[in-house]
Scaffold this motif. Structure first.
Motif, short mmCIF file in Angstrom:
data_model
loop_
_atom_site.label_atom_id
_atom_site.label_comp_id
_atom_site.label_asym_id
_atom_site.label_seq_id
_atom_site.Cartn_x
_atom_site.Cartn_y
_atom_site.Cartn_z
N ARG A 1 -61.81 52.96 23.20
CA ARG A 1 -61.74 53.33 21.79
C ARG A 1 -62.23 54.76 21.57
N LEU A 2 -63.28 55.14 22.28
CA LEU A 2 -63.78 56.51 22.16
C LEU A 2 -62.75 57.51 22.68
N ALA A 3 -62.07 57.15 23.77
CA ALA A 3 -61.04 58.03 24.32
C ALA A 3 -59.88 58.18 23.35
N THR A 4 -59.52 57.07 22.68
CA THR A 4 -58.44 57.15 21.69
C THR A 4 -58.83 58.08 20.55
N ALA A 5 -60.07 58.00 20.11
CA ALA A 5 -60.53 58.88 19.03
C ALA A 5 -60.52 60.35 19.46
N LEU A 6 -60.83 60.60 20.72
CA LEU A 6 -60.89 61.97 21.21
C LEU A 6 -59.51 62.57 21.48
N TRP A 7 -58.65 61.78 22.14
CA TRP A 7 -57.40 62.37 22.65
C TRP A 7 -56.15 61.65 22.17
N GLY A 8 -56.27 60.60 21.40
CA GLY A 8 -55.10 59.88 20.93
C GLY A 8 -54.32 59.30 22.09
N LEU A 9 -53.01 59.53 22.09
CA LEU A 9 -52.14 58.97 23.13
C LEU A 9 -51.95 59.92 24.30
N ASP A 10 -52.74 60.99 24.38
CA ASP A 10 -52.59 61.96 25.47
C ASP A 10 -53.95 62.20 26.12
N PRO A 11 -54.51 61.15 26.78
CA PRO A 11 -55.84 61.29 27.37
C PRO A 11 -55.80 62.13 28.65
N PRO A 12 -56.94 62.62 29.12
CA PRO A 12 -56.98 63.34 30.41
C PRO A 12 -56.79 62.36 31.56
N ASP A 13 -56.76 62.88 32.78
CA ASP A 13 -56.51 62.05 33.95
C ASP A 13 -57.58 60.97 34.12
N ASN A 14 -58.83 61.30 33.82
CA ASN A 14 -59.93 60.33 33.96
C ASN A 14 -60.68 60.26 32.63
N PRO A 15 -60.12 59.52 31.65
CA PRO A 15 -60.72 59.55 30.31
C PRO A 15 -62.15 59.00 30.28
N ARG A 16 -62.45 58.01 31.11
CA ARG A 16 -63.80 57.44 31.08
C ARG A 16 -64.84 58.48 31.51
N ALA A 17 -64.51 59.22 32.57
CA ALA A 17 -65.44 60.25 33.02
C ALA A 17 -65.61 61.33 31.95
N SER A 18 -64.51 61.68 31.28
CA SER A 18 -64.60 62.69 30.22
C SER A 18 -65.41 62.18 29.04
N VAL A 19 -65.25 60.91 28.69
CA VAL A 19 -66.07 60.33 27.62
C VAL A 19 -67.54 60.39 28.01
N GLN A 20 -67.86 60.04 29.26
CA GLN A 20 -69.25 60.06 29.71
C GLN A 20 -69.83 61.47 29.62
N THR A 21 -69.02 62.47 30.00
CA THR A 21 -69.49 63.85 29.93
C THR A 21 -69.85 64.23 28.49
N ASN A 22 -69.01 63.86 27.54
CA ASN A 22 -69.27 64.20 26.14
C ASN A 22 -70.39 63.36 25.54
N ILE A 23 -70.57 62.14 26.01
CA ILE A 23 -71.73 61.35 25.58
C ILE A 23 -73.02 62.03 26.02
N THR A 24 -73.00 62.58 27.24
CA THR A 24 -74.18 63.31 27.73
C THR A 24 -74.48 64.51 26.83
N ARG A 25 -73.43 65.22 26.43
CA ARG A 25 -73.62 66.36 25.52
C ARG A 25 -74.20 65.91 24.19
#
Length: 924
Positions: free
Chosen positions: A45-69
């Motif tokens: 759900r967080l990935a959908t909010a961030l990137w919609g239908l065009d997520p990066p190759d590893n959306p979970r890792a990218s979500v984790q990175t932004n959660i850390t920020r």
């Protein structure tokens, strides 16, 4: 640590009273987490909010990175993490949007007009502008923000109604003028503005505003004002008493008229389905579209009703004229769907049509129903429909209202004729299943033993109904750990007893049965017999083999099963069902079909795979030794494999199924099928790098030779195992099995088998650096191949001898043998053999310091290996090419190709990755 988040306007954040600036992607995450404060939000759900239908190759890792920020900005303790997602530690009162919604709910629940007015005033005071202003997220803008705006506008309208009822008009005209400027097509706001203007003695101005909205509706929508505005206009023209409140006008002369609110209670702890909910939300408020119909389909127990009811509750404010609901009992224990006439009469009652005003004929009743809904904004939820025909007469006749239909039927007719928009539900994702269990049982209990929880989820096949049944039982036993629940479920894997319940609505077996008994007899038979197929999915042609029927007839039955959602079609022409439906299928087969019928179905599907795999293996390597095959049984049509590429595609698609089928054949005593499938499959498993899988397959079939003595399977199995162990770096095990293979081939007088085994022994010796011994085995292989007049084998042996000469430093002799090998492989058009020789020539030319010839030779080999899909040999040749680049003084090119090789070895989990890493480190 005190957190406050203000979302109703520009994003404002404070921690312990100090403002904190949150921008970019962390601001999107904070908004989504804040809107679900106190509840887990999945990474999807967080990935959908961030990137919609065009997520990066590893959306979970990218979500984790932004959660850390985000944690760095607001503090690490405010965001909790577990396997299901992330949770913002904040109360609803700390989030203005949630406090706003709570106040509106309080206003709606009170019977005191003054208390309702106070709650509305307090809620509206929180509104500072467009929600999430400055936060860039298409998902928030299209899903969450419109929902809040609708609640806001409905609250303004209700507060206006209360003010008009008590004669308090101060400030209303200015506020309503601002709102109609922002929402120029919202007729309910215009109606209230006209009423306030008339009540304050400004009737002429009210008539001018009516003309304004009339023109806007005509220009924008090509429509006239609705009944509410037209009624107000008529009263303004009549010049009688001032127009009363818009709410009273909408409700008619009877102040006690009840707006129908028929929705069932919302699902407690509803989780997941974020993308589906967002899609349904996006269809709200589309005034330019005709009637919006959403058709939710899926298997029994997958959560269609839960989704429909949950969505209906969360958007109820979009439909101020009410919500109608009916369970059509299309798939029901009673077996009798409700007649549309019965449902329609219930709707007319809910709309408070006096019995004496209901027409006698059904068509006239439909006309009255549609007339009543014209100009209204109502939601009609038609649950558990049998088919499209049951629904049609219950559809409104004009835009403004929306319809949601749920069914196990695909409702293709409704999609084709009425333009319904399909939503097909599958089982929950693993993350969503975790969230469901956490909502029902609490995070601590579920996360205390993650492995046991995964076991429970797997056993429930992520089916919402099954998970809910297990969670309900677990809730009654709070002392039982998750491991105990997992153990109990493991003990009932062969049946559905673990999901039985006295209530048929929550008994998984009963729920499945309502769909099963609607099937035609041929489709029901296919559904049962598909349980003998042991793979994750099945092609249409393989399903035809299970049924023993022509493909055309089988396709019709597959279409029926798919329409009934007893199976799914995840990709074109491939069919699957989740594990619990597979279990139900096997139960029904045990009850209905004789043992001989089930065994014949198993042998037909094994025939299909043996014959197709044999054709594919021959396309991969035309020079492999032939094996005897019996003709396929009647009703079996193997796939037609035309060439090498099609063979690779087929093996890639069917690999898991073939491996499972070998083990299934061994267990069922179908030994002839088992070793033949293993023989046909091992070549592809080797080429694609599935060496552990290959070894396990060969071990499973090693002991079946006594049951089928017509073919020296043990010798082949030992040789293939030895080769697999070479690939895996287990040289001692490789020697053991290759020596056993050599003895067995020798006893049977199989020269070609002996020759191939000598070549395999030479490979082991080469990997161990024992090149002098390797030449002897290569020479023996060459002599045996010549005796058998096996040209492809001679070419392989020549390359092996040449390679070992090169390892011993005799490069001129090596070049002679390898050139002879290449000429023979080119004559035979044996491409893999050509690639092997090009690799040898690359090595030889490097040591002769012919670097350009070496590079070109390696590139020739790499092109062929890539074309053939041989990942391991491609990686090995890339390493060799890098060595030549380094020898030629081009360190940059060497590093580039070593990086490519390293990526492949890591993908294959091969120990040679460490050697490549060492090269890269040494030459950086």
């Amino acid at each position: 640590m005190q957190l406050e988040v203000r979302l109703l306007g520009p994003l404002e954040v404070s921690v312990r009273g100090e403002p904190v600036r949150v921008t970019g992607r962390p601001s999107v995450l904070l908004v989504v987490l804040a809107m679900s404060a106190g509840h887990i939000v999945s990474p999807d759900r967080l990935a959908t909010a961030l990137w919609g239908l065009d997520p990066p190759d590893n959306p979970r890792a990218s979500v984790q990175t932004n959660i850390t920020r985000l944690r760095r900005l607001i503090g690490p303790d405010l965001i909790a993490t577990n396997s299901a997602g992330y949770l913002l530690r904040a109360g609803r009162g700390q989030i203005d949007a949630l406090h706003f919604l709570d106040l509106l709910d309080l206003a709606a629940s009170t019977s005191s007009p003054s208390a309702e007015h106070r709650a509305l005033v307090e809620a509206l005071a929180l509104w500072r502008g467009m929600p999430f202003e400055g936060v860039r997220s298409a998902w928030l803008a299209e899903s969450e923000a419109p929902r809040l705006v609708e609640r806001y506008l409905a609250a303004v309208e209700r507060r206006t109604d209360l003010a008009l009822a008590t004669g308090r008009y101060d400030g209303l005209v200015a506020q309503l003028r601002d709102l109609v400027t922002g929402y120029p097509l919202r007729e309910s706001l215009w109606a209230r503005l006209l009423s306030v203007l008339d009540l304050t003695g400004r009737r002429a101005e009210a008539l001018e505003h009516y003309e304004t909205i009339r023109r806007q509706l005509a220009d924008e929508l090509g429509a006239d004002p609705g009944p509410q505005l037209r009624s107000i206009y008529a009263k303004l023209l009549a010049g009688d008493e001032p127009v009363h409140s818009a709410a009273a006008d909408r409700q008619g002369a009877d102040p006690y008229r009840v707006v129908p609110r028929q929705l069932p209670v919302d699902v407690a702890g509803f989780v997941g389905r974020d993308k589906v909910l967002a899609t349904m939300d996006s269809r709200l408020g589309d005034a330019k579209s005709p009637l919006v119909i959403t058709a939710i389909a899926g298997a029994g127990g997958v959560g269609k009703t839960a989704l429909a009811v949950h969505w209906a509750h969360r958007v109820a404010e979009w439909f101020p004229d009410g919500q109608l609901y009916a369970n059509l009992r299309g798939f029901d224990p009673s077996g009798s769907p409700r007649a549309p006439e019965e449902v329609l009469r219930g709707f007319l009652d809910a709309l408070q049509v006096p019995p004496q005003q209901v027409p006698a004929g059904f068509e006239a009743q439909v006309g009255l129903y549609r007339s009543l809904l014209t100009g209204r904004r109502m939601l009609v939820l038609l649950d558990n429909a049998r088919d499209a025909e049951q629904v049609r007469s219950l559809l409104p006749g004009s835009a403004g209202s929306q319809v949601v239909v749920t069914s196990r039927d695909g409702l293709t007719g409704l999609i084709a004729a009425e333009g319904a928009r399909p939503v097909v539900l599958d089982v929950l994702s693993t993350d969503e299943a975790w969230q469901l269990l956490e909502r029902r049982l609490g995070p601590q209990r579920v996360t205390s033993d993650p492995q046991a929880t995964e076991g429970v989820i797997d056993r429930c096949a992520r089916l919402p109904l099954a998970l809910s049944v297990v969670a309900a039982r677990a809730a009654q036993r709070p002392e039982a750990p998750m491991s105990a629940l997992a153990t109990e479920l493991d003990g009932t894997k062969a049946d559905l007893d673990a999901f039985a319940h006295s209530d048929p609505m929550t008994d998984v077996r009963a729920v499945f049965s309502w769909s099963y008994r609607t099937l035609s007899a041929p489709a029901a038979r296919l559904f049962r017999l598909l349980s003998v197929h042991n793979g994750p999915d099945v092609s249409a042609l393989a399903a035809a083999a299970v049924a023993g029927l022509p493909l055309a007839r089988t396709r019709l039955q597959l279409m029926e099963l798919t329409a009934a959602h007893m199976i799914t079609e995840p990709v074109a022409d491939r069919y699957a069902f989740h594990d619990l439906l597979r279990t139900y299928s096997a139960e029904m087969a045990q009850q209905v079909d004789a043992d001989t019928e089930r065994r014949e179905a198993l042998h037909r599907i094994l025939d299909h795979y043996v014959h197709t795999a044999h054709s594919a293996a021959t396309a991969l390597d035309p020079y492999r030794a032939a094996i005897p095959l019996d003709p396929p049984r009647q009703g079996v049509t193997p796939e037609a494999i035309a060439d090498y590429r099609q063979a690779v595609r087929w093996f890639t698609t069917e690999r898991q199924i073939l491996v499972a089928a070998v083990h299934q054949a061994v267990s069922a005593g179908a030994y002839a099928h088992a070793w033949r499938m293993a023989w046909t499959t091992t070549g592809f498993l080797d080429m694609a790098g599935y060496w552990t899988e290959r070894a396990a397959l060969l071990h499973a079939t090693l002991d079946i030779a006594p049951h089928d003595p017509g073919w020296p399977w043990q010798a082949f199995a030992h040789r293939s195992l030895g080769h697999a162990y070479v690939r895996m770096g287990r040289f001692d095990d490789a020697h053991t099995h290759l020596q056993q293979a050599l003895d067995l081939f020798g006893r049977s007088g199989d020269r070609v088998g002996q020759a191939r085994t000598h070549l395999n022994i030479g490979i082991v010796l080469d990997r161990q650096g024992r090149h002098g011994e390797g030449i002897a085995h290569g020479q023996t292989a060459l002599e045996l191949y010549r005796e058998a007049d096996h040209l492809a084998g001679q070419a392989d042996a020549l390359n092996s001898v040449g390679w070992d000469h090169a390892q011993l430093g005799d490069f001129r002799q090596a070049l002679t043998f390898c050139q002879q090998s290449l000429d023979l492989h080119l004559k035979l058009d044996h491409r893999h053999g050509q690639a092997d020789v090009w690799d040898s020539l690359g090595y030889i030319h490097r040591h002769l310091e012919n670097h350009d010839l070496s590079i070109e030779s390696y590139r020739q080999a790499i092109r062929i290996f890539q074309d053939l899909g041989d990942r391991f040999d491609e990686a090995g040749t890339l390493v060799n090419l890098g060595d030549t680049h380094l020898a030629a003084g081009d360190r940059e090119s060497a590093q580039a190709v070593w990086q490519q090789a390293l990526a492949i070895f890591i993908e294959l989990r091969h120990p040679d990755a460490a050697n490549v890493q060492a090269k890269l480190k040494a030459h950086t």
